[in-house]
Motif scaffolding. Structure first.
Motif, mmCIF file in Angstrom:
data_model
loop_
_atom_site.group_PDB
_atom_site.id
_atom_site.type_symbol
_atom_site.label_atom_id
_atom_site.label_comp_id
_atom_site.label_asym_id
_atom_site.label_seq_id
_atom_site.Cartn_x
_atom_site.Cartn_y
_atom_site.Cartn_z
ATOM 1 N N PRO A 192 0.820 -1.213 0.000
ATOM 2 C CA PRO A 192 0.000 0.000 0.000
ATOM 3 C C PRO A 192 0.854 1.264 0.000
ATOM 4 C CG PRO A 192 0.041 -1.000 2.186
ATOM 5 C CD PRO A 192 0.739 -1.952 1.266
ATOM 6 N N GLU A 193 0.348 2.269 -0.665
ATOM 7 C CA GLU A 193 1.063 3.546 -0.715
ATOM 8 C C GLU A 193 0.925 4.266 0.619
ATOM 9 O OE1 GLU A 193 1.059 7.727 -3.276
ATOM 10 O OE2 GLU A 193 -0.266 6.066 -3.834
ATOM 11 N N ILE A 194 2.053 4.666 1.161
ATOM 12 C CA ILE A 194 2.059 5.354 2.449
ATOM 13 C C ILE A 194 1.620 6.803 2.250
ATOM 14 C CG2 ILE A 194 3.455 6.083 4.404
ATOM 15 C CD1 ILE A 194 3.067 3.106 4.298
ATOM 16 N N GLN A 195 0.597 7.196 2.980
ATOM 17 C CA GLN A 195 0.115 8.583 2.947
ATOM 18 C C GLN A 195 0.647 9.312 4.185
ATOM 19 O OE1 GLN A 195 -1.636 9.921 0.518
ATOM 20 N NE2 GLN A 195 -2.141 8.070 -0.648
ATOM 21 N N VAL A 196 1.348 10.393 3.960
ATOM 22 C CA VAL A 196 1.956 11.143 5.060
ATOM 23 C C VAL A 196 1.612 12.616 4.930
ATOM 24 C CG1 VAL A 196 4.138 11.832 6.131
ATOM 25 C CG2 VAL A 196 3.863 9.508 5.283
ATOM 26 N N LEU A 197 1.299 13.238 6.051
ATOM 27 C CA LEU A 197 1.034 14.675 6.052
ATOM 28 C C LEU A 197 2.358 15.431 5.987
ATOM 29 C CD1 LEU A 197 -1.571 13.387 7.530
ATOM 30 C CD2 LEU A 197 -1.871 15.686 8.466
ATOM 31 N N SER A 198 2.432 16.390 5.078
ATOM 32 C CA SER A 198 3.631 17.222 4.995
ATOM 33 C C SER A 198 3.686 18.167 6.193
ATOM 34 C CB SER A 198 3.610 18.025 3.691
ATOM 35 O OG SER A 198 2.528 18.960 3.715
ATOM 36 N N LYS A 199 4.778 18.906 6.292
ATOM 37 C CA LYS A 199 4.932 19.849 7.402
ATOM 38 C C LYS A 199 3.808 20.877 7.396
ATOM 39 C CE LYS A 199 8.272 23.082 9.419
ATOM 40 N NZ LYS A 199 9.627 23.677 9.285
ATOM 41 N N ASP A 200 3.499 21.412 6.218
ATOM 42 C CA ASP A 200 2.427 22.411 6.118
ATOM 43 C C ASP A 200 1.068 21.786 6.412
ATOM 44 O OD1 ASP A 200 4.228 24.387 5.479
ATOM 45 O OD2 ASP A 200 3.988 24.145 3.307
ATOM 46 N N GLU A 201 0.874 20.543 5.956
ATOM 47 C CA GLU A 201 -0.405 19.868 6.222
ATOM 48 C C GLU A 201 -0.564 19.550 7.704
ATOM 49 O OE1 GLU A 201 -1.470 17.546 2.055
ATOM 50 O OE2 GLU A 201 -0.047 16.634 3.460
ATOM 51 N N CYS A 202 0.530 19.237 8.373
ATOM 52 C CA CYS A 202 0.471 19.005 9.824
ATOM 53 C C CYS A 202 0.005 20.270 10.544
ATOM 54 C CB CYS A 202 1.838 18.574 10.349
ATOM 55 S SG CYS A 202 2.261 16.857 10.018
ATOM 56 N N LYS A 203 0.546 21.405 10.135
ATOM 57 C CA LYS A 203 0.138 22.678 10.739
ATOM 58 C C LYS A 203 -1.337 22.947 10.449
ATOM 59 C CE LYS A 203 4.694 24.879 10.523
ATOM 60 N NZ LYS A 203 5.498 25.993 9.949
ATOM 61 N N GLN A 204 -1.748 22.665 9.207
ATOM 62 C CA GLN A 204 -3.152 22.874 8.830
ATOM 63 C C GLN A 204 -4.068 21.948 9.626
ATOM 64 O OE1 GLN A 204 -4.002 21.987 4.733
ATOM 65 N NE2 GLN A 204 -6.087 22.792 4.814
#
Length: 399
Positions: A186-198
């Motif tokens: 499965p493709e790993i989905q990760v929140l980017s730094k900006d998405e983490c802040k959002q």
């Protein structure tokens, strides 16, 4: 003195055996119905008188040993139900099998166990992989059930047929030589730094804000964080014992032990311990408001307003609403765990520590799961090494 020879020409039963008018041999046997537990009678047709005698002796031995003899018209649905009822493995595995049983029931449930063969097994798998998931993201492409669900369902059917062959209900197991679809990573989905802040901004003030924050900075599995109890939180040492999971068994939320490698003690950032202290105060306020309705019998850290366990479905709907607002509807709650792992590795934490914090079975497994992010890690390592060389001034020209 020799026993008198029995005359079977009268078409009557003699010691449970008879010869029919058409010249066929039959024997009367008794068995324990696996569905009701009651003794029943059945008639089996054999080729010879000796075969009838051997069959009767075999059935008698099995009956005396308390073994069940399946009736000829037993269906796969009944076989699977019987297997689940007598399953002795982990409760979480049994619950997974209960969930998977519906797919067997829908596709081949009415088929008799004796009429199931290798060809029908392969056809079953082909139909299984085309089954849509129960949970679908609104507006997104319809997804089929996951490869893990397919493998669990096949494992359930194989286990049921192993039980059937062990008890001699059938002559052989037709489920063993099947070809499963290729296991896709499965493709790993990760929140980017900006998405983490959002994401942190989106959950601010939300009902489950503290759950999301703790998970984002510890990488705990959903069942682990929902099953976390106060006796496993040590504020003095700043540690959390992850020794149990919240699972629903027969409609009741219970605490269960995870796999051995998943049990661990983690020492999270001080910020996480502050979040848990904040949750302690929130829960005290909830208890005061609930009064006599309060019931936190499991001593859970995260509960609803009256102390009951939080349903994973409730948390799922709440989480999906938030990530949909971020235009990332495909994100799962488990992706918070992936985000923690990747951020830890990118921050320079050694892979052994990350693997231990996640409760993985080995460091190799951790590196394999997050292999797609190794290039970023190598780049960061290269920059860090160059900074070390510059600090040591190894190539400074002598004056």
């Amino acid at each position: 003195m020799a026993r008198p020879k029995i005359d079977y020409s009268d078409n009557r039963w003699h010691n449970g055996i008879r010869k029919t008018e058409k010249g066929k041999w039959q024997c009367r046997i008794y068995y324990i119905d696996p569905l009701t537990g009651k003794q029943r009678e059945a008639i089996r047709t054999c080729r010879t008188q000796k075969e009838c005698g051997r069959l009767r002796e075999k059935e008698k031995e099995m009956l005396e040993n308390g073994l069940k003899i399946a009736p000829k018209n037993m269906t796969i649905r009944e076989l699977v139900d019987d297997y689940i009822e007598h399953f002795q493995g982990a409760p979480s595995t049994k619950q997974s099998y209960i969930s998977c049983a519906k797919y067997i029931d829908q596709i081949i449930g009415n088929l008799q166990i004796s009429k199931f063969n290798e060809n029908t097994m392969q056809l079953f798998i082909e139909k299984l992989v085309k089954k849509p998931r129960q949970r679908q993201v609104e507006g997104a492409e319809i997804k089929m059930i996951s490869g893990k669900t397919v493998r669990n369902t096949v494992a359930l059917l194989q286990g049921a047929y192993r039980r059937a062959t062990r008890f001699k209900w059938i002559a052989y197991n037709p489920t063993l030589e099947c070809e499963l679809p290729k296991k896709e990573k499965p493709e790993i989905q990760v929140l980017s730094k900006d998405e983490c802040k959002q994401f942190i901004q989106k959950i601010n003030g939300e009902e489950y804000e503290l759950i999301y924050l703790v998970d984002l900075f510890t990488g705990m599995r959903e069942a682990e964080i929902l099953g976390l109890t106060w006796d496993k939180v040590n504020f003095k040492q700043g540690t959390i014992k992850i020794y149990q999971q919240l699972k629903k068994v027969n409609g009741v939320q219970t605490l269960q032990e995870p796999k051995c490698e998943s049990r661990r003690i983690v020492k999270p950032a001080e910020y996480v311990m502050q979040l848990l202290k904040q949750q302690e105060q929130v829960q005290k306020q909830q208890q005061e408001l609930a009064g006599d309705l309060w019931d936190n019998g499991l001593n859970l850290v995260f509960t609803n307003g009256i102390g009951h366990p939080i349903s994973d479905r409730t948390l799922y709907r709440h989480y999906k609403r938030i990530v949909a607002d971020m235009n990332r509807p495909e994100l799962r709650f488990h992706d918070l765990r992936h985000t923690y792992a990747v951020n830890s590795l990118l921050a320079g934490e050694d892979s052994k520590s990350v693997s231990a914090n996640l409760g993985h079975k080995s460091v190799a497994f951790t590196l394999d799961v997050y292999a797609g992010f190794t290039n970023d890690m190598r780049e960061i390592s290269s920059v860090r090494q160059q900074k070390l060389i510059d600090d040591w001034k190894l190539f400074e020209t002598k004056q």
